[in-house]
Design an enzyme around this catalytic site. Structure first.
Site, PDB file in Angstrom:
ATOM      1  N   HIS A 267      41.336  32.902  37.155  1.00  0.00           N
ATOM      2  CA  HIS A 267      40.575  33.833  37.418  1.00  0.00           C
ATOM      3  C   HIS A 267      41.313  34.683  38.622  1.00  0.00           C
ATOM      4  CE1 HIS A 267      36.616  35.578  38.798  1.00  0.00           C
ATOM      5  NE2 HIS A 267      37.096  35.620  39.877  1.00  0.00           N
ATOM      6  N   GLU A 268      41.747  34.212  39.647  1.00  0.00           N
ATOM      7  CA  GLU A 268      42.469  34.776  40.703  1.00  0.00           C
ATOM      8  C   GLU A 268      43.737  35.414  40.141  1.00  0.00           C
ATOM      9  OE1 GLU A 268      40.877  35.457  43.479  1.00  0.00           O
ATOM     10  OE2 GLU A 268      39.315  33.682  43.132  1.00  0.00           O
ATOM     11  N   HIS A 271      42.683  38.749  38.811  1.00  0.00           N
ATOM     12  CA  HIS A 271      42.515  39.894  39.832  1.00  0.00           C
ATOM     13  C   HIS A 271      43.824  40.269  40.180  1.00  0.00           C
ATOM     14  CE1 HIS A 271      38.305  39.814  40.789  1.00  0.00           C
ATOM     15  NE2 HIS A 271      38.265  38.522  41.118  1.00  0.00           N
ATOM     16  N   GLU A 297      36.311  42.376  38.639  1.00  0.00           N
ATOM     17  CA  GLU A 297      35.764  41.120  38.241  1.00  0.00           C
ATOM     18  C   GLU A 297      36.059  41.133  36.592  1.00  0.00           C
ATOM     19  OE1 GLU A 297      35.317  39.011  40.426  1.00  0.00           O
ATOM     20  OE2 GLU A 297      34.413  37.411  39.298  1.00  0.00           O
TER      21      GLU A 297
END
Lengths: 502, 502
Positions: A267-268, A271, A297
């Site tokens: 997830h990070e 980003h 997001e």
């Protein structure tokens, strides 16, 4: 004075001023990163003061009359290219917004944020909402003031929403979330009636160092540039950027929970790939910034879910994973693993929720935030309001405040209006990923062989490189041919979970 | 306006302004710390720009007319207490000095420092002085300009010296260094003629993790507050402070060199204890700052040498050390160990030199810096000048630029006039330690049982808590009853090394 200067010279002055503001903000980001990763305990108070000072300075710089004059003059020039014009327009928008904030409000908000954050940490340790409530009350009061400072049409919440997602409104969100509820409820009902899948094997002991190495390997595989970033440990994983050449992620490792680190890392990473893909030559300017939080997001969710929780992804990685953790996984087939990591089950903690029930967590926070701003809800009994919503939406009860109303960092940071962007991100992600699948033949096969280069190039080309040049909506139309449409997410959910729970 | 305000209100405004400046400078320190510890490679260019911006902002704040007016008005008030008066006086001194620097010079110096630092890193890797020379030449030019900006009496070098050690001059240093040379040369000659001691056991393999833990344990033993600090790894060990509640040290670990980590750790610990002992309530004000670099260095040297290389210190620690590294040390007696760690031998690298030859390394740099500023030496052939001096003073030749003229970071940082404070630090340390021994009965026995509490309290009470209230000289007289006297160091050296080499 400015009227006589050539446009190029004026634009350079403007750029230099914006870059200096970015330098101060990025210094704040470094101090914030350090606060979450390495700051010694006793250093917190002075650090808070240092952040407040920098925040005041950045505010002064971004409200200076000289900058306003240059912006006004540049708006009148006809010889700017499209990117330059956009930079000037958006900077003026930001400038005018900043001008609305009195310096005293900025300082008070910075101080309150710092106090509120530390109260939240303390309250979590003590498992006591009452310890957090007075500062949360102060924060809500400030956020109400902020809606008046910013001004709004319709609901006051719109003022805060627009800080994160320009163009969003309660009207839009009410519609979307109603549709989400209507569509997901029967799907969840169907899933409930199917035999539940097993995920116990995800909660055996997964050794810390091996998890760390797995995380680093995943980030590198995705295309995250370790020469322009790094990973550290923090209590709550986050991505932060000090420039496109220094984009850092953090993670946390729970030895009893394989999923915790793994998908937060992906997830990070999503980003971070976005931030690393922003045009470095636009540093400090709107076209060097992310389009919106919803789009941000969308990048993390696309990698986390559409890629990282897909069967194709694990077709490539699972063999190695079994070798790394043979005791835990040697008797678990790829199919069992895939089902286990996609278990759908109402739960207490948002960040650990599955892809479907996740949105109910978001809706609860959305309703509470609206209510707090309207005055329908008060911080006084917010723990009870929280629990009522969790009963109603997810049929679960938090056994403690830490697992309930105190679970998220956002309110302590003053981030009201932020949560909805998480859901919007998932919906954008589904729509973007559908477009990528259409435009990149063989994408699933590439993912199934660990090749993400074409997908990353596609994201860079179609999304990252534009920065804030397009709004979320414009970008969505440009990339997918239509505005945001929740049906893409629904189709993705029905295909994926229909198959898992068939 | 200011004339009508009560003194307390005016003093508060002054304090707030000074604290805001400190906040910006401390933010720079955080960015600098990060640069040396965790910054990803590609992040260097933007980081340099960010530091330049903050440096410009701090300069603007510390040259603002409003601050000058408040200082002037406060100077005229009779109702300040002694500390307040000192804060105002010293701030005005600093203010006037800052006013001398044109903003363009500050920005150019910041940019050049950044470029010069990165050129130095590169040149070291390439082992090529030629790669560093053009930027060093630019730096020397700027430092010459700086001597004119600051103004000076006597030698231009005095302008730079006074930045680190107020009151120091080439006249004073020439006298001291002549005396040092005259006194140490026969001592070194005597040592040369004695059978050499063995220190090969210090260069067996000392496992990284065990060294790290030893370092942390030593810091804690000394009284370093880990709740208000931390240790990290960097290429060159240093201490940095973001507030008295956040004072950080770094170290490096060479598995083939036990001494490298150990004494650099104690050395930085000594610096850090000073910073942690500065009065927190004077944050941002002169009385919250270190007295001078010489005094700072006296604290690190006192712990490193007078304590950390003493026999008493290892009487307590050596048994445990033998248990930690039994393969390396089980057959080495305490006496052999003590002699080994105090081996006197001319060498190439300043930071690895023994307590006696160390000062010849400093003198070489002092002569070179004076020569560069006078124009006697040019950066063009500085590697040759360097080698000539090492031949003359220490009878050794550097086999490479990295071990020669490129060994120190200081010139790349623009820190000219800094080196002499290292020697002054040793001399102050000897004098302070002699006073402590007189005033603290049983000090040696305390050290021999691992109890440093009384020594630390004595340093806190007599040195740390005053900040810049006293100059180095005033402080020395207050603590020891007389001005700096090199004879204390000489007596210490003769006693210690006379016994080792008897």
């Amino acid at each position: 004075m400015n009227t006589r200067k050539p446009t190029s010279e004026l634009y350079s002055t403007f750029t230099a001023k914006m870059q200096a503001i970015a330098d101060v903000r990025n210094a704040m980001a470094v101090l914030g990163w350090d606060q979450e990763t390495y700051l010694p305990e006793k250093g917190a108070a002075f650090r808070g003061q240092q952040l407040t000072t920098l925040s005041t300075i950045a505010h002064e710089m971004f409200t200076a009359t000289e900058l306003g004059d240059i912006l006004q003059e540049l708006r009148s020039r006809g010889d700017l290219n499209a990117t330059q014009r956009k930079n000037v327009e958006l900077s003026q928008e930001d400038y005018e917004k900043n001008k609305k904030y009195p310096a005293s409000f900025v300082a008070e908000m910075s101080q309150t944020t710092n106090a509120c954050y530390h109260a939240w940490i303390k309250a979590r340790k003590a498992n006591s909402y009452a310890e957090f409530e007075p500062l949360l009350a102060k924060m809500v009061l400030l956020k109400k003031q902020e809606t008046n400072i910013l001004g709004f049409e319709g609901h006051p919440y719109n003022a805060l929403l627009n800080e994160y997602e320009k163009g969003a409104s309660t009207t839009m969100l009410d519609t979307i979330f109603d549709a989400v509820k209507t569509a997901l409820t029967p799907l969840l009902r169907r899933i409930e009636q199917r035999p539940q899948v097993n995920k116990d094997f995800l909660h055996l002991r997964y050794e810390r160092n091996k998890q760390w190495e797995l995380g680093i390997a995943l980030l590198k595989d995705m295309g995250y540039d370790m020469g322009a970033g790094r990973q550290d440990i923090s209590e709550h994983p986050f991505t932060t950027s000090f420039s496109p050449q220094d984009v850092r992620v953090t993670t946390r490792i729970d030895e009893q929970d394989f999923g915790n680190m793994t998908w937060s890392c992906i997830h990070e990473g999503g980003h971070a790939l976005y931030e690393q893909g922003l045009p470095a030559e636009e540093y400090g300017l709107p076209c060097g910034e992310a389009a919106s939080l919803g789009i941000h997001e969308s990048q993390s969710r696309l990698w986390e879910n559409n890629v990282g929780r897909s069967k194709a992804f694990w077709q490539h990685h699972y063999g190695k994973l079994q070798q790394t953790f043979p005791d835990n996984l040697q008797n678990i087939s790829l199919d069992q693993f895939y089902k286990g990591i996609n278990l759908v089950q109402p739960s207490l903690i948002r960040t650990e929720a599955d892809e479907l029930t996740y949105h109910f967590h978001v809706m609860i926070r959305y309703e509470i935030e609206k209510g707090l701003l309207e005055g329908t809800y008060s911080t006084k009994d917010l723990d009870q309001v929280w629990n009522r919503y969790y009963q109603e939406y997810l049929h679960v009860s938090a056994p403690s405040a830490t697992q309930g109303v105190l679970q998220d960092i956002h309110w302590s940071h003053g981030s009201f209006g932020y949560f909805p962007t998480y859901s919007l991100g998932s919906f954008y992600a589904a729509q973007f990923f559908a477009a990528a699948q259409q435009q990149l033949p063989g994408l699933t096969e590439q993912i199934a062989t660990g090749q993400y280069g074409k997908l990353l190039s596609w994201l860079r080309e179609n999304i990252h490189r534009y920065g804030r040049f397009y709004t979320s909506n414009e970008l969505c139309e440009k990339v997918t041919g239509q505005p945001l449409d929740f049906q893409y997410f629904l189709k993705y959910a029905e295909d994926k979970f229909g198959e898992i729970y068939m």
